[in-house]
Design an enzyme around this catalytic site. Structure first.
Site, PDB file in Angstrom:
ATOM      1  N   THR A  49      -6.825 -27.068 -62.362  1.00  0.00           N
ATOM      2  CA  THR A  49      -6.767 -26.712 -63.780  1.00  0.00           C
ATOM      3  C   THR A  49      -8.080 -26.069 -64.200  1.00  0.00           C
ATOM      4  OG1 THR A  49      -5.228 -28.509 -64.167  1.00  0.00           O
ATOM      5  CG2 THR A  49      -6.366 -27.636 -66.107  1.00  0.00           C
ATOM      6  N   SER A  70     -22.665 -16.392 -61.561  1.00  0.00           N
ATOM      7  CA  SER A  70     -22.808 -17.767 -62.046  1.00  0.00           C
ATOM      8  C   SER A  70     -23.169 -17.744 -63.528  1.00  0.00           C
ATOM      9  CB  SER A  70     -23.940 -18.434 -61.238  1.00  0.00           C
ATOM     10  OG  SER A  70     -24.030 -19.776 -61.583  1.00  0.00           O
ATOM     11  N   GLY A  71     -22.398 -18.489 -64.338  1.00  0.00           N
ATOM     12  CA  GLY A  71     -22.588 -18.436 -65.789  1.00  0.00           C
ATOM     13  C   GLY A  71     -23.921 -18.986 -66.267  1.00  0.00           C
ATOM     14  N   HIS A  72     -24.431 -20.030 -65.579  1.00  0.00           N
ATOM     15  CA  HIS A  72     -25.606 -20.713 -66.149  1.00  0.00           C
ATOM     16  C   HIS A  72     -26.898 -19.929 -66.006  1.00  0.00           C
ATOM     17  CE1 HIS A  72     -27.633 -22.473 -62.502  1.00  0.00           C
ATOM     18  NE2 HIS A  72     -26.448 -22.237 -61.969  1.00  0.00           N
ATOM     19  N   THR A 121     -22.068 -20.551 -55.872  1.00  0.00           N
ATOM     20  CA  THR A 121     -21.954 -21.156 -54.537  1.00  0.00           C
ATOM     21  C   THR A 121     -20.487 -21.184 -54.112  1.00  0.00           C
ATOM     22  OG1 THR A 121     -23.937 -22.425 -54.965  1.00  0.00           O
ATOM     23  CG2 THR A 121     -22.547 -23.199 -53.173  1.00  0.00           C
ATOM     24  N   CYS A 177     -34.154 -24.563 -56.233  1.00  0.00           N
ATOM     25  CA  CYS A 177     -33.593 -25.392 -55.168  1.00  0.00           C
ATOM     26  C   CYS A 177     -34.670 -25.868 -54.206  1.00  0.00           C
ATOM     27  CB  CYS A 177     -32.554 -24.627 -54.377  1.00  0.00           C
ATOM     28  SG  CYS A 177     -31.418 -23.756 -55.409  1.00  0.00           S
ATOM     29  N   GLN A 236     -28.211 -12.798 -60.205  1.00  0.00           N
ATOM     30  CA  GLN A 236     -29.377 -12.498 -61.028  1.00  0.00           C
ATOM     31  C   GLN A 236     -29.252 -11.149 -61.731  1.00  0.00           C
ATOM     32  OE1 GLN A 236     -31.639 -14.656 -61.787  1.00  0.00           O
ATOM     33  NE2 GLN A 236     -31.256 -16.223 -60.224  1.00  0.00           N
TER      34      GLN A 236
END
Ligand code: PLP
Length: 701
Positions: free
Chosen positions: A247, A209-211, A71, A336, A189
């Site tokens: 950071t 997106s990593g997750h 996002t 979502c 995806q």
């Protein structure tokens, strides 16, 4: 044990990634901006992960920056390109009038386009690129509009259907149209499942997106093509070469690095061919468990890890409850929008029929899935199919459940009622609604019931149409005992007649009463109509009143204490004539205090209000010695087992439970509303009750 098949929503964290994250928190905790050794170590970690990502994504000389997820990457890409469009316009250059996005794009894309278009005062038109029934972008449409577009957003693969976009076709279309549009490709995806070759294509921005690939939530990547305009979303300390201040999320970056290393070494993740074999096995299992099942996107053009399907007559909510009861976690579309239970906009954009968009289920697994996991998933899918068949919801029943009493068929804005005499195998349908006809016909067939009468509280022409539609849906064999000599509302014989429905031991008597016309009804005058009164000795009577639950004459017409069954959907259909008897108090019991609650309530009955197919699939947790009753919410009005029987025993404490606490809350509230003072609901349902220390079966990662 859980079989988690919702990988497109998110994935568990890979063991290597967990270790890497912990190491980054405990040992290599430095700030990469510090110039001492601890900081330098952190800096080297970031550089290493970035180099790895560059190789895997084919990012060439492009920028790769770490973000909090897709996002954020999408916002950055949209802000950057829209900022550049504004500058071009200020320089007097043409920028077109359109911001285009694929109609099946994740909501983050069109929402970001609208948001930044408004904030930057661009006033461009945000428009969807249509897709075909195969989910692919309409390239002819794009060709027509590309020259007028300032930005084009097309995902690499869809999260709901797995449909893989024709990126080369899109690139060629943009080029042929001489488009100067910036191009963003949402790669979320596709990561780990498709080669993206970013630098070989003219893609300007690609968020990840990593997750979605076994890294933790809160870490992502954004690719930016060399020379593509860039505006930082976050300004501050100048981290990430001033492209993204703040950071760095070192534990997230370390974990993502471990996942990318696993992707590169090829030992943890399955190959595309293996994944396709897994998907084919799951697809076969689904097809044999659910007769009539259709896949909502062509498997050949989709990610090998995603299956999106619909089953005629089975809404997605029902299938989700069914799978969940078998501890198989799937979803009804994107995570979502799952909470909103709306039909899938992705499938709508593909032009699929309403029944498919309203009953879609997505099953997705990650590339770390192994043989044992797929075998267990296949076995559970088969068990789900069997449970449905045994509950008469799919195909022929192998073990019909006995079905006596009163059943409510409810959906959307209406209810129909079914009265069943199990001994004589007879069924009476009250106020049939077309959307339940298939289901009624299936129940009759499966339980070998004869349709005996179709009663209707509505005006005669409506009643006649509804009756004709229902009869058409039923098999001739189930109509052999239909009483044809009836009045306009389906009542056999004279108005005084009383019919005994069930065997003498639990005799249910049905009689016809007449409500006079109501000229003062708040929604306009009401004509006279019949009311069907069902009586059983020792319990309050039930009156089937259709739309007349508020009729002022009901109180005089009906015996004291009668429960009204109206045409409203769900338990709201159950009412008292006067609602003064409502019992107050907080009905929710938390799982943590359950044991103490059971001890404090002698004679407590635990009522499982899930549907039979769910009850068939799951073991009951320890019950602390309380008595257990199974009564689906659809049978709450049953005179022998449900609300009427419980109301005749007001001192008996009742604790309702279901999968997530929603249906049991409705049951407890309804009982209290009807005047039962001791009705409670188990908060959070079985999901919370069972969550303490349950092992979870996931791919061996
Ligand atoms: N794009 C796609 C295709 C997705 O599936 C998702 C997540 O569901 C996102 C974007 C948003 O990703 P995140 O929630 O990590 O920001």
């Amino acid at each position: 044990m859980d079989i988690y098949l919702d990988a497109n929503a998110t994935t568990p964290v890979l063991a290597q990634a967990r270790h890497a994250a912990i190491q980054a928190m405990v040992d290599d905790y430095g700030n990469p901006s510090s110039i001492h050794s601890t900081g330098l170590k952190a800096k080297s970690l970031i550089d290493g992960v970035r180099a790895l990502a560059r190789r895997l994504l084919g990012a060439g000389d492009g920028q790769l920056l770490f973000t909090s997820g897709a996002t954020e990457g999408i916002q950055t890409a949209v802000l950057s390109s829209l900022g550049a469009l504004r500058e071009r316009r200020e320089r007097g250059e043409a920028i077109g009038s359109l911001l285009l996005y694929g109609a099946t794009e994740h909501k983050a894309v069109p929402e970001a386009l609208k948001h930044w278009n408004r904030l930057l005062g661009l006033g461009l038109q945000v428009q969807a690129i249509p897709v075909g029934t195969d989910g692919l972008h309409d390239l002819a449409w794009l060709a027509e509009h590309a020259a007028d577009a300032g930005l084009v957003c097309t995902m690499a693969a869809n999260n709901e259907t797995g449909v893989i976009s024709d990126l080369d076709g899109i690139a060629a279309t943009l080029q042929a149209a001489g488009s100067r549009a910036f191009w963003m490709v949402d790669g979320v995806q596709a990561l780990g499942k498709l080669p993206l070759r970013l630098a070989e294509r003219r893609i300007d921005y690609a968020p990840f997106s990593g997750h979605k690939l076994y890294a933790p939530k809160g870490i992502g990547l954004l690719y930016v093509r060399p020379g593509a305009p860039f505006t930082p979303l976050l300004a501050g300390g100048g981290q990430e070469g001033s492209l993204r201040s703040g950071t760095e999320n070192m534990s997230g970056i370390a974990a993502l690095g471990a996942v990318l290393a696993a992707l590169e070494d090829g030992r943890t993740f399955r190959s595309g061919t293996q994944l396709q074999r897994f998907r084919d096995r799951l697809a076969e299992a689904l097809l044999s468990a659910f007769p009539g099942l259709v896949f909502n996107a062509p498997l050949a053009g989709s990610l090998p890890t995603t299956l999106n399907f619909s089953v005629p007559g089975l809404p997605s909510r029902l299938l989700l409850d069914l799978f969940d009861a078998a501890d198989v976690r799937v979803s009804g579309g994107s995570a979502c929008s799952a909470a909103q239970a709306a039909p899938s906009f992705v499938l709508q954009a593909m032009g699929l029929p309403d029944w498919q968009t309203a009953s879609a289920v997505r099953l997705s697994f990650g590339p770390a899935a192994d043989e044992a996991f797929i075998a267990e998933a296949v076995a559970r899918i088969a068990a789900c199919g069997l449970a449905l068949r045994r509950s008469c919801l799919a195909g022929p029943s192998e073990d019909p459940l006995a079905s006596d009493g009163v059943l409510q068929l409810s959906a959307g804005g209406a209810s129909s009622w079914l009265l069943v005499d199990g001994e004589r195998r007879q069924a009476w349908v009250l106020d049939p609604q077309p959307e339940f006809n298939e289901r009624v016909a299936r129940l009759l067939r499966c339980h070998s019931l004869q349709l005996t009468a179709v009663l209707d509280t509505r005006e005669p022409t409506l009643a006649a149409t509804a009756r004709a539609d229902l009869l058409q849906a039923c098999d001739a064999a189930n109509l052999a005992q239909l009483i044809t000599e009836t009045d306009a509302q389906g009542w056999p014989g004279s108005t005084e007649a009383v019919y005994t429905l069930a065997p003498p031991a639990s005799a249910l008597q049905l009689s016809r009463l007449q409500l006079p016309a109501d000229a003062t009804h708040p929604d306009g005058p009401r004509a006279a109509q019949p009311v069907w009164l069902l009586q059983r000795e020792g319990a309050p009577a039930l009156a089937f009143v259709g739309a007349a639950a508020e009729h002022p004459a009901l109180a005089q017409l009906l015996p004291a204490g009668t429960l009204l069954c109206s045409d409203a959907p769900g338990p709201a259909a159950l009412r008292r004539v006067a609602t003064t008897s409502e019992a107050a108090g907080e009905p929710a019991i938390s799982p943590a205090t359950l044991a103490a609650f059971v001890r404090s309530q002698p004679g407590l009955r635990l009522v499982d209000v899930r549907e039979p197919y769910e009850q068939l699939l799951s073991d009951m947790p320890a019950l602390h010695g309380a008595e257990l009753q199974a009564l689906p919410l659809s049978r709450l009005a049953d005179p022998a087992q449900g609300a009427p029987a419980w109301l005749a025993e007001p001192g008996r404490p009742l604790l309702f439970f279901c999968r997530s606490g929603g249906r049991s809350q409705q049951a407890a509230q309804t009982l209290r509303r009807l005047g039962h003072p001791a009705a409670w609901t188990l908060e959070g349902g079985l999901a919370m009750w069972q969550s303490q220390g349950e092992p979870v079966f996931m791919p061996a990662i």
